[in-house]
Motif scaffolding. Sequence first.
Motif, PDB file in Angstrom:
ATOM      1  N   GLY A 212       0.831  -1.211   0.000  1.00 41.25           N
ATOM      2  CA  GLY A 212       0.000   0.000   0.000  1.00 41.25           C
ATOM      3  C   GLY A 212       0.859   1.252   0.000  1.00 41.25           C
ATOM      4  N   LEU A 213       1.873   1.268   0.917  1.00 41.54           N
ATOM      5  CA  LEU A 213       2.746   2.445   1.022  1.00 41.54           C
ATOM      6  C   LEU A 213       3.484   2.692  -0.292  1.00 41.54           C
ATOM      7  CD1 LEU A 213       4.340   2.215   4.577  1.00 41.54           C
ATOM      8  CD2 LEU A 213       2.892   4.037   3.653  1.00 41.54           C
ATOM      9  N   PHE A 214       3.992   1.533  -0.840  1.00 40.82           N
ATOM     10  CA  PHE A 214       4.761   1.661  -2.084  1.00 40.82           C
ATOM     11  C   PHE A 214       3.881   2.229  -3.192  1.00 40.82           C
ATOM     12  CE2 PHE A 214       6.043   0.088  -6.208  1.00 40.82           C
ATOM     13  CZ  PHE A 214       7.359   0.554  -6.266  1.00 40.82           C
TER      14      PHE A 214
ATOM     15  N   TYR B 243       4.430   5.667  -5.026  1.00 39.87           N
ATOM     16  CA  TYR B 243       4.799   5.601  -6.447  1.00 39.87           C
ATOM     17  C   TYR B 243       3.823   6.417  -7.285  1.00 39.87           C
ATOM     18  CZ  TYR B 243       6.176   3.910 -10.977  1.00 39.87           C
ATOM     19  OH  TYR B 243       6.622   3.874 -12.251  1.00 39.87           O
ATOM     20  N   ASP B 244       2.514   6.223  -7.003  1.00 35.73           N
ATOM     21  CA  ASP B 244       1.493   6.942  -7.787  1.00 35.73           C
ATOM     22  C   ASP B 244       1.624   8.456  -7.614  1.00 35.73           C
ATOM     23  OD1 ASP B 244       0.590   4.627  -8.760  1.00 35.73           O
ATOM     24  OD2 ASP B 244      -1.203   4.479  -7.492  1.00 35.73           O
ATOM     25  N   ARG B 245       1.930   8.853  -6.336  1.00 35.00           N
ATOM     26  CA  ARG B 245       2.078  10.297  -6.088  1.00 35.00           C
ATOM     27  C   ARG B 245       3.251  10.838  -6.913  1.00 35.00           C
ATOM     28  NH1 ARG B 245       3.118  11.258  -0.323  1.00 35.00           N
ATOM     29  NH2 ARG B 245       1.171  10.159   0.037  1.00 35.00           N
ATOM     30  N   THR B 246       4.375  10.098  -6.867  1.00 35.64           N
ATOM     31  CA  THR B 246       5.569  10.532  -7.614  1.00 35.64           C
ATOM     32  C   THR B 246       5.250  10.587  -9.097  1.00 35.64           C
ATOM     33  OG1 THR B 246       6.773   9.218  -6.037  1.00 35.64           O
ATOM     34  CG2 THR B 246       8.059  10.095  -7.849  1.00 35.64           C
ATOM     35  N   PHE B 247       4.535   9.528  -9.583  1.00 33.02           N
ATOM     36  CA  PHE B 247       4.218   9.436 -11.004  1.00 33.02           C
ATOM     37  C   PHE B 247       3.352  10.602 -11.452  1.00 33.02           C
ATOM     38  CE2 PHE B 247       1.480   7.857 -14.448  1.00 33.02           C
ATOM     39  CZ  PHE B 247       2.459   7.539 -15.387  1.00 33.02           C
ATOM     40  N   HIS B 248       2.316  10.932 -10.631  1.00 37.05           N
ATOM     41  CA  HIS B 248       1.406  12.020 -11.003  1.00 37.05           C
ATOM     42  C   HIS B 248       2.097  13.377 -10.960  1.00 37.05           C
ATOM     43  CE1 HIS B 248      -2.050   9.642 -11.663  1.00 37.05           C
ATOM     44  NE2 HIS B 248      -2.013   9.114 -10.454  1.00 37.05           N
ATOM     45  N   GLU B 249       3.053  13.499  -9.978  1.00 36.55           N
ATOM     46  CA  GLU B 249       3.724  14.796  -9.854  1.00 36.55           C
ATOM     47  C   GLU B 249       4.805  14.988 -10.905  1.00 36.55           C
ATOM     48  OE1 GLU B 249       5.191  14.750  -5.919  1.00 36.55           O
ATOM     49  OE2 GLU B 249       3.191  15.105  -5.041  1.00 36.55           O
ATOM     50  N   GLY B 250       5.480  13.889 -11.289  1.00 41.40           N
ATOM     51  CA  GLY B 250       6.668  14.026 -12.150  1.00 41.40           C
ATOM     52  C   GLY B 250       6.475  13.517 -13.553  1.00 41.40           C
ATOM     53  N   VAL B 251       7.038  12.349 -13.823  1.00 41.67           N
ATOM     54  CA  VAL B 251       7.117  11.808 -15.176  1.00 41.67           C
ATOM     55  C   VAL B 251       5.736  11.440 -15.715  1.00 41.67           C
ATOM     56  CG1 VAL B 251       8.555  10.266 -16.548  1.00 41.67           C
ATOM     57  CG2 VAL B 251       9.066  10.599 -14.107  1.00 41.67           C
ATOM     58  N   HIS B 252       5.510  11.729 -17.041  1.00 40.39           N
ATOM     59  CA  HIS B 252       4.187  11.429 -17.586  1.00 40.39           C
ATOM     60  C   HIS B 252       4.252  10.580 -18.854  1.00 40.39           C
ATOM     61  CE1 HIS B 252       1.932  13.945 -14.852  1.00 40.39           C
ATOM     62  NE2 HIS B 252       2.918  14.845 -14.983  1.00 40.39           N
TER      63      HIS B 252
ATOM     64  N   ALA C 174       7.030   5.032 -18.765  1.00 41.63           N
ATOM     65  CA  ALA C 174       7.218   5.084 -17.318  1.00 41.63           C
ATOM     66  C   ALA C 174       6.041   4.429 -16.598  1.00 41.63           C
ATOM     67  CB  ALA C 174       7.364   6.528 -16.875  1.00 41.63           C
ATOM     68  N   GLU C 175       4.831   4.581 -17.160  1.00 36.87           N
ATOM     69  CA  GLU C 175       3.641   3.970 -16.545  1.00 36.87           C
ATOM     70  C   GLU C 175       3.724   2.443 -16.582  1.00 36.87           C
ATOM     71  OE1 GLU C 175      -1.138   4.513 -16.808  1.00 36.87           O
ATOM     72  OE2 GLU C 175       0.119   5.998 -17.819  1.00 36.87           O
ATOM     73  N   THR C 176       4.207   1.920 -17.762  1.00 36.89           N
ATOM     74  CA  THR C 176       4.355   0.464 -17.896  1.00 36.89           C
ATOM     75  C   THR C 176       5.394  -0.057 -16.909  1.00 36.89           C
ATOM     76  OG1 THR C 176       4.194   0.961 -20.238  1.00 36.89           O
ATOM     77  CG2 THR C 176       4.522  -1.349 -19.666  1.00 36.89           C
ATOM     78  N   ILE C 177       6.520   0.668 -16.807  1.00 39.60           N
ATOM     79  CA  ILE C 177       7.569   0.245 -15.861  1.00 39.60           C
ATOM     80  C   ILE C 177       6.998   0.241 -14.442  1.00 39.60           C
ATOM     81  CG2 ILE C 177       9.788   0.922 -14.803  1.00 39.60           C
ATOM     82  CD1 ILE C 177      10.588   1.997 -17.591  1.00 39.60           C
ATOM     83  N   GLY C 178       6.221   1.268 -14.143  1.00 35.66           N
ATOM     84  CA  GLY C 178       5.602   1.372 -12.813  1.00 35.66           C
ATOM     85  C   GLY C 178       4.711   0.170 -12.523  1.00 35.66           C
ATOM     86  N   ASP C 179       3.879  -0.216 -13.494  1.00 38.41           N
ATOM     87  CA  ASP C 179       2.989  -1.377 -13.307  1.00 38.41           C
ATOM     88  C   ASP C 179       3.784  -2.654 -13.088  1.00 38.41           C
ATOM     89  OD1 ASP C 179       0.827   0.187 -13.496  1.00 38.41           O
ATOM     90  OD2 ASP C 179       0.394  -0.237 -15.623  1.00 38.41           O
ATOM     91  N   GLU C 180       4.917  -2.755 -13.847  1.00 41.19           N
ATOM     92  CA  GLU C 180       5.758  -3.960 -13.716  1.00 41.19           C
ATOM     93  C   GLU C 180       6.369  -4.045 -12.321  1.00 41.19           C
ATOM     94  OE1 GLU C 180       8.850  -4.610 -16.647  1.00 41.19           O
ATOM     95  OE2 GLU C 180       7.317  -4.629 -18.227  1.00 41.19           O
ATOM     96  N   ILE C 181       6.847  -2.850 -11.865  1.00 43.42           N
ATOM     97  CA  ILE C 181       7.453  -2.819 -10.514  1.00 43.42           C
ATOM     98  C   ILE C 181       6.427  -3.251  -9.470  1.00 43.42           C
ATOM     99  CG2 ILE C 181       8.409  -1.296  -8.718  1.00 43.42           C
ATOM    100  CD1 ILE C 181       9.765   0.292 -10.942  1.00 43.42           C
ATOM    101  N   LYS C 182       5.179  -2.718  -9.613  1.00 36.87           N
ATOM    102  CA  LYS C 182       4.122  -3.072  -8.650  1.00 36.87           C
ATOM    103  C   LYS C 182       3.852  -4.574  -8.677  1.00 36.87           C
ATOM    104  CE  LYS C 182       1.522   1.170  -9.188  1.00 36.87           C
ATOM    105  NZ  LYS C 182       0.316   1.681  -9.808  1.00 36.87           N
ATOM    106  N   GLU C 183       3.786  -5.123  -9.918  1.00 37.92           N
ATOM    107  CA  GLU C 183       3.502  -6.559 -10.064  1.00 37.92           C
ATOM    108  C   GLU C 183       4.621  -7.409  -9.447  1.00 37.92           C
ATOM    109  OE1 GLU C 183       2.526  -9.264 -13.799  1.00 37.92           O
ATOM    110  OE2 GLU C 183       1.571  -7.293 -13.866  1.00 37.92           O
ATOM    111  N   ASN C 184       5.876  -6.959  -9.733  1.00 35.56           N
ATOM    112  CA  ASN C 184       7.029  -7.689  -9.166  1.00 35.56           C
ATOM    113  C   ASN C 184       7.006  -7.642  -7.649  1.00 35.56           C
ATOM    114  OD1 ASN C 184       8.063  -8.529 -11.533  1.00 35.56           O
ATOM    115  ND2 ASN C 184       9.524  -6.846 -11.762  1.00 35.56           N
TER     116      ASN C 184
END
Length: 336
Positions: free
Chosen positions: A48-50, A54-63, A67-77
């Motif tokens: 949950g924390l991660f 991560y979502d906060r960082t993603f929404h604030e920074g990179v668009h 990057a979204e796909t990498i983010g989903d992969e990290i969450k899945e891993n």
Amino acid sequence: MKHISKQSEVLGINSNHNEFKKAVLRLTLYYTAGVFIILSLFSFLIYGLFVTRYDRTFHEGVHSENAETIGDEIKENLLHILIVSDLTLLVIAVFVSYGLSRKTLSPLEEVYQKQKRFIANAAHELRTPLAVLKAGGQLIAEKERSSDEYKKFVHESLEEVGRLIDLSNDLLFLAQNTSHSIGDVQLFYLSETCLKQCLHIAPYAEMKSNVVESDIAPDISLRGKQSDIERLILNLLKNAIDYNHAQGTVLVTLVKKSGKAVLSVQDSGIGISSKDLPYIFERFYKADTARTYNKNSGTGLGLAIVSDIVREHGATIAVESELGKGSRFEVTFPLV
Ligand code: ADP
């Protein structure tokens, strides 16, 4: 009679350990469930924390879409890592919990088995005099008997009843003393108590053609439970007479040595073999020579009671014995 024999079978010492196994499994389950709950909460928290961060960082920074796909992969891993590590830890927890449950419950299992052995032995000791009483009664009731035969039967029955009373007194004493604490502690003269018990047992010794001699140092006082100390001395004296030869002697001494009171009861009797010696203080233990039931055989509780009283008074007991020559029991009491 049938009831008692049946009970001792049910309470047999070799009965299964199912209850113990069930309790171990139940405790293992509780421990594992506890570990499972903690692991799940921890994993939910981490995940949950991660995800939130991560979502906060993603929404604030990179668009970028990449990057979204990498983010989903990290969450899945992360989810996979958490699930695999939780499952591994859960398997380890099952084994550790099982080991811990066994360790926690085995002292209880030991006490439980001891209790069962005690009840089985008590039932056996109760059954023997009852069986003798029943057989005697059946025999005497078969036909008309002479008055001498009736008298003999009554006399023998009273002896058996006496044994039953002794046994129930011993059992009661052991049951009341399981807390290992002494009430009614007082300062009393041990010297006087020893002399009193020697006088008290003298007629019994005479009946068995034995002589009780004593050499008691005067004015030795002890802090403890007087009635228990009387019982201790009487049990040692009774054994010294019961396991003595005819015309045998029993010597009782009491001395003060290095600030301690040393009581010794020595007999010239049958002695105890080295094979039996380590066990004579166990409840219901009878050496081979005393195992066969006869009207003089004891309950096997006398020395167990002595041992309890010795422990309660912070004393120690030692035995020296030689087969055919006799035994010497020495009790050392700390003096205050
Ligand atoms: P019991 O009621 O059979 O006398 P105890 O607990 O007093 O039971 O003694 C246990 C066993 O130790 C006895 O059965 C006997 O074989 C042995 N024993 C105890 N005291 C003596 C003794 N003074 N001389 C020989 N054997 C003894």
